[in-house]
Scaffold this active site. Structure first.
Site, PDB file in Angstrom:
ATOM      1  CD  GLU A 110       2.565  10.443  -1.286  1.00  0.00           C
ATOM      2  OE1 GLU A 110       1.503  10.393  -0.640  1.00  0.00           O
ATOM      3  OE2 GLU A 110       3.294   9.444  -1.486  1.00  0.00           O
ATOM      4  CD  GLU A 113      -2.805  -1.266   0.064  1.00  0.00           C
ATOM      5  OE1 GLU A 113      -3.079  -0.201  -0.530  1.00  0.00           O
ATOM      6  OE2 GLU A 113      -3.269  -2.359  -0.291  1.00  0.00           O
ATOM      7  CB  CYS A 148      -1.041   7.383   1.418  1.00  0.00           C
ATOM      8  SG  CYS A 148      -2.473   6.447   2.013  1.00  0.00           S
TER       9      CYS A 148
END
Length: 458
Positions: free
Chosen positions: A338, A215, A249
């Site tokens: 990110e 994940e 996330c």
């Protein structure tokens, strides 16, 4: 924090192998009892968890409930309700050429699971996969993040109070502990974190041919077109960016807005920041802090752009105000990885094809958000790929236990939540049961009825 020794890790693994081999965890009654025990543990430790989350991330008890505890309580209750049906062998059809045999799928636990959790939702993302492991009938070793040490200690205390270590155990530490854990052939490795570390986990799993669920994350885009309800879009984008101070996330990582509505949208986002957190955001009890100085220094570099809103920073307090960066270009540093913080870079487009082209040139994100009409949403979903998506909202898909949650490509592999969590730790075993009362000779040499076989199979 004291790291778990290599000897202790070895002993835990050996004891769990023995316990799993006892067949005790395969009992549905046992699994249900352990799920109920876990629910009791979560409720009993809620106050301690809230206190630890405040110390580690400045997370309010309200946000802790909404983004950590409540999700776990709903998930474990969902498993308790549905486990018997999920675990029941499933009858499937049998092709004519192998009848009168019967076919079923049996759902058996993989064995021992290693669950490696991140620091951003340190309680929820440690315990949520554990629910799947218990539901499936596995043993589990939990590895909380050392970057949120208070939560990690509470998790260890809770698990050790309610579960024997030969069934569920917690190990503590950093990279060295990870490397020690990777020496053991876990049946499944469940990792939540960055794509870079995910690759390391996958390499380690390859040595043992262990199943992996990764994940990960990535730069999740948020598209707003001219037909969107800008007031609603502004509020929901702002909320998606301030939850956990942007350290999510699936947070909207960057904004792609149609040029003619950009000015109005940015005004609405700015207004929403103030409405939710007040004029003096640093004093808001509902706004978190950045996890550590290293993350602060990384994010600080991004604040040198065209600041439309926010930009205030306090290194000592690990505080960064919600910030909008205007007129960002694809080559800017902030667009290369990110963000994982409360900074929203803004790029504009004239036609939707420009936005989709940009998204598709980059790695597949964990989430994608679109604000606009249904027709536009259908086009965006059809012409892009992402782990999950929301139309006219942000983050909410993670809260539906009937939806699979997971990434695709660089944003991860495998999925969980609800039944998918049960399946993540389960081997689906195909079984054919043939009768001995009848033995049709078609399959045997010298294949006298080969022509008939071709007709049946064809």
């Amino acid at each position: 924090m004291t790291e778990t020794s290599a000897q202790t890790i070895s002993e835990i693994y050996k004891r769990q192998k023995v316990f799993f081999a006892s067949q005790k965890t395969k009992s549905i009654a046992f699994r249900l009892q352990q799920l109920k025990t876990l629910k009791k543990a979560i409720l009993q430790y809620e106050d301690k968890v809230n206190e630890a989350l405040w110390k580690d991330l400045h997370k309010s008890k309200e946000e802790a409930f909404l983004t950590e505890t409540s999700l776990l309580l709903e998930e474990v209750s969902y498993h308790i309700k549905h486990l018997k049906a999920w675990a029941k062998p499933k009858k499937v059809g049998t092709p004519l050429q192998i009848k009168p045999s019967r076919s079923k799928i049996y759902f058996e636990p993989l064995g021992i699971g290693l669950i490696m959790a991140p620091w951003n939702y340190p309680f929820q993302l440690t315990i949520n996969p554990l629910i799947g492991a218990i539901s499936a009938g596995c043993c589990a070793v939990l590895k909380p993040s050392p970057d949120t040490p208070n939560v990690a200690r509470v998790i260890e205390e809770m698990i050790s109070e309610f579960f024997p270590s030969e069934y569920i155990a917690v190990v503590q530490g950093g990279k060295e502990t990870n490397q020690e854990l990777f020496k053991f052939p876990f049946d499944v490795m469940f990792f939540t974190g960055s794509p870079g570390v995910g690759k390391i986990v996958m390499k380690a799993a390859a040595e043992h041919l262990s199943r992996v669920i990764l994940e990960l994350g990535g730069k999740s885009p948020c598209i707003v077109d001219k037909e969107a309800n800008l007031k609603i879009a502004g509020k929901r984008i702002a909320w998606g960016k301030i939850v956990n101070a942007g350290q999510t996330c699936i947070a909207p990582d960057y904004l792609l807005v149609q040029k003619e509505v950009k000015t109005e949208l940015l005004a609405e986002i700015s207004k929403s920041f103030k409405e939710m957190l007040g004029e003096n955001i640093a004093n808001s009890p509902h706004y978190g802090r950045i996890v550590n100085p290293a993350a602060m220094n990384r994010l600080k570099k991004y604040l040198e752009g065209d600041v439309y809103y926010g930009g205030k920073i306090n290194l000592e307090e690990k505080y960064i105000a919600p910030t909008i960066l205007n007129n960002v270009q694809p080559e800017d540093e902030i667009m290369q990885q990110e963000i994982f913080g409360p900074i929203l870079p803004v790029m504009e487009f004239i036609e939707i094809e420009e936005a989709l082209s940009y998204i598709n040139k980059n790695e597949k994100p964990l989430a994608l958000y679109y604000f606009g009409k249904d027709k536009g949403a259908e086009k965006v979903l059809r012409e892009t790929s992402s782990g999950g998506a929301c139309i006219n909202d942000t983050l909410l898909h993670v809260a539906n236990h009937k939806l699979p949650f997971g990434g695709v490509g660089n944003s991860g592999m495998g999925k969980y939540h609800g039944k998918e969590s049960f399946l993540a730790f389960t081997h689906e075993r195909g079984v054919v049961n043939s009768t001995t009362k009848l033995d049709i000779p078609l399959k045997y040499p010298p294949y006298k009825f080969f022509g008939l076989i071709k007709k049946i199979v064809g």
